[in-house]
Every structure is written in structure tokens, then in C-alpha cells.
Design an enzyme around this catalytic site. Structure first.
Site, mmCIF file in Angstrom:
data_model
loop_
_atom_site.group_PDB
_atom_site.id
_atom_site.type_symbol
_atom_site.label_atom_id
_atom_site.label_comp_id
_atom_site.label_asym_id
_atom_site.label_seq_id
_atom_site.Cartn_x
_atom_site.Cartn_y
_atom_site.Cartn_z
ATOM 1 N N CYS A 133 0.818 -1.215 0.000
ATOM 2 C CA CYS A 133 0.000 0.000 0.000
ATOM 3 C C CYS A 133 0.854 1.269 0.000
ATOM 4 O O CYS A 133 0.498 2.264 -0.637
ATOM 5 C CB CYS A 133 -0.961 -0.004 1.183
ATOM 6 S SG CYS A 133 -0.252 -0.540 2.740
ATOM 7 N N HIS A 246 -2.339 6.099 5.123
ATOM 8 C CA HIS A 246 -0.878 6.209 5.236
ATOM 9 C C HIS A 246 -0.442 7.612 4.804
ATOM 10 O O HIS A 246 -0.996 8.184 3.850
ATOM 11 C CB HIS A 246 -0.187 5.192 4.321
ATOM 12 C CG HIS A 246 -0.250 3.774 4.815
ATOM 13 N ND1 HIS A 246 -0.839 3.415 5.994
ATOM 14 C CD2 HIS A 246 0.227 2.624 4.253
ATOM 15 C CE1 HIS A 246 -0.732 2.104 6.153
ATOM 16 N NE2 HIS A 246 -0.086 1.601 5.117
#
Length: 341
Positions: A133, A246
Site C-alpha cells: 500500500c 498512510h
């Protein structure tokens, strides 16, 4: 979208990523004929929502993959290693979210905004790998710059949300936060140290060179997806007390000098990217306020590096469960049914 419909399996359907894949298949009106949510024996037997339907979760160990054309894998490496080849052998195309096949040269590693042409190689193994990711959101933002002026070097600090460790980590952050706010003792199970109100500078297992596996994956996957093994990459991955999203502080050194304004103009036109804020204002994206629950990669704090003539700095955030896993997988499947199957 195709007028045909397809049999779809979701392996790890009760995981955070698996549930999000199922949710987004409905959101994006993917042409699902029959959906088969699958889980290991201990998690099978329940029901899961798919659009307006309640669908039963089947036992992965008993499933016949010849029933489906595409299988999304949202389980770990052990499950992928055992069942992905079985699914591929049954004629099903596997889109895998684990790290099991990411460095296998016979398995395309794909971010649709960056290297969609690699999907054509799916028939070598009938498996397509979804990158890490952290890699996905970074390359979506950097590929337009690399295409324009080349990137020689990337320094990145990736502040990763706990959802990257699964549901148990989400629950651990919530329970530790509640415990601390109520002056109670806390337990650490998923992480070796307290994660609430803390930053953990170690994600995944340490390697012989002092970097973690997560950090080395960012290096190898970025080079592979960007199609340039010469890019030098220096990563640091840390775990942050954030549920979803994130955040990455990225410094790049380009082959040809480019201004921050020119980069901003490039990214304004880039697929999957939203630029937030300018040079002289305090508008910027964050994991919580912009990316959580959203599909775009958000970029802000774009500025010239004051220490390097060809340096630039960017702040990049994205929902690690959506764009970092579920959406990227479904975008791959959308291209598959449009162009290849």
C-alpha cells in the site's frame, strides 16, 4: 463496463481488506454474476453484506475455483501460497493483495495509473500481484514526474496506519486509547510496544542490512512498477496511531531540474491524484481529513528542496485499505474484463 457478468470469489472475505473489496465491487457496479465470499474454516459460516444482499461466507478449503473467473485474495502469504496456484490452475485469474508473488517475475505487479500494460502478462501464471500500500500511493504521485524529467533518488518516510496490520491492530489502538484516557492499564498484543499516542519505528521483520522487510519491499516494488531499476530509494517505515490512511514524507532528486509549480501542474492532470494547497497557504492533506474513506492519492506541501538544486519535497496521503488494496485490485479487474477476458 462490460455487459457480461462474472463469477467472483473474495478470499479473506471477513478481513478488513476483503470486506472493503466486497463493498467497493457494489459501489463501482462491477458486473458480478455470483459472489463467493470465502474464508478459512474458523471464519466461514457467517454472512456478509453485498449491495442489498446477504451472502453466506463459504469454506475456502472446500471451494471449487472453476466456478469463478476472477478471485480477489485478501488473506496473508500462507493462504496465497497454498490457494492462489490452485485457483490459477482451475482457470481463475487471481488478484492477490499479499506479498507472496510481488517479486515473482512471472507475476505482473500492477498499479493501473502507472503500468496498466503489465496486466497483459497475466496469462503467464494467471496471478496478478497488488503492490504494498505504501508503494501504491507513492508511485501514483511520482510516475508523472518520472515520465517528465526522470527521478534519480527517492527518500521516503512512510507513516503507516494500524489498519495495515489488520482488524486486531485497529482494535488494539482503540482499546489502548480508551484505557489511557480512562487511566487504566493497557495490553500490547499485535505490536511489541504501546501504539496509542506513540510512533513505532519498526514495521515488519528486520533484515541483515538493518532495514525491515517492509522497507525493502518499497524499494524493489517501486523500481519494478516504475519500470526503472536504476532509481535509488532510501525508505523508512513507521507505524503511527492512525486507524486509516498512510502518510508519506517524500524527497526526490530528479535528473532534470523542475520547479514546484511545474510539478503541481503535472499532478493536477495526473489520474488518481488530487493536489491540495499551494505554496504560500496552510492547506494540506492529512490521512484523517482527506484520505480516509476516499479513493484518490492526495498530494500537498510541494516545494523546492533548499539543500539540493534538483530536489523536491512532497507530502502524500492515501487510504491504505481502499487505494492501497481494495480499489487497486478492482481497477486491475476492470481493465481485465475490458481488454483481456
Amino acid at each position: 463496463m462490460s455487459e457480461k457478468s462474472y463469477g467472483i470469489a473474495v478470499v479473506g472475505a471477513t478481513s478488513v481488506v476483503g470486506e472493503t473489496i466486497i463493498e467497493m465491487l457494489a459501489e463501482r457496479e462491477f458486473p458480478v454474476g455470483t459472489l463467493y465470499p470465502l474464508a478459512e474454516p474458523g471464519d466461514a459460516g457467517g454472512r456478509i453484506q453485498f449491495g442489498s444482499k446477504n451472502v453466506s461466507v463459504k469454506n475456502l478449503a472446500e471451494f471449487d475455483f472453476s466456478k469463478v473467473q476472477i478471485a480477489f485474495f485478501a488473506a496473508g502469504c500462507e493462504v496465497a501460497a497454498e490457494y492462489a496456484p490452485k485457483a490459477a490452475g482451475a482457470g481463475c485469474i487471481v488478484i492477490d493483495n499479499s506479498a507472496e508473488f510481488r517479486l515473482d517475475e512471472d507475476v505482473p505487479l500492477v498499479v493501473p495509473e502507472v503500468n496498466p500494460e503489465e496486466i497483459a502478462q497475466y496469462n503467464q501464471s494467471h496471478i496478478i500481484a497488488n503492490p504494498n500500500c505504501s508503494t501504491i500511493q507513492m508511485v501514483v504521485a511520482l510516475k508523472p514526474i518520472h515520465d517528465a524529467v526522470g527521478i534519480e533518488r527517492i527518500n521516503v518516510t512512510a507513516c503507516q496506519a494500524v489498519s495495515g496490520s489488520g482488524r486486531a491492530a485497529i482494535e488494539e489502538l482503540a482499546s489502548q486509547t480508551a484505557a489511557l484516557l480512562n487511566c487504566k492499564s493497557l495490553e500490547t498484543k499485535v505490536y511489541s510496544r504501546q501504539i496509542a499516542f506513540n510512533i513505532l519505528p519498526l514495521v515488519d521483520a528486520l533484515q541483515d542490512n538493518g532495514y525491515t522487510k517492509e522497507e525493502m519491499d518499497i524499494v524493489s516494488e517501486t523500481q519494478r512498477v516504475m519500470g526503472d531499476r536504476a532509481i535509488q530509494i532510501n525508505p523508512t517505515a513507521v507505524r503511527a496511531p492512525v486507524f486509516f490512511g498512510h502518510s508519506e514524507a517524500v524527497h526526490i532528486e530528479t535528473e532534470v531540474q523542475i520547479t514546484a509549480d511545474a510539478v503541481r501542474a503535472l499532478l493536477d492532470k495526473a489520474p488518481g491524484v488530487e493536489v491540495v494547497g499551494g505554496v504560500a497557504d496552510d492547506d494540506y492533506p492529512t490521512a484523517v481529513t482527506e484520505s480516509a474513506g476516499q479513493d484518490s492519492v492526495f498530494v500537498g506541501r510541494i516545494r523546492q528542496d533548499i539543500s539540493h538544486p534538483r530536489g523536491l519535497d512532497l507530502w502524500i496521503v492515501a487510504d491504505n485499505v481502499r487505494k492501497g488494496a481494495a480499489l487497486n485490485s478492482i481497477q486491475i479487474a476492470e481493465i481485465l474484463i475490458k481488454d483481456y477476458i
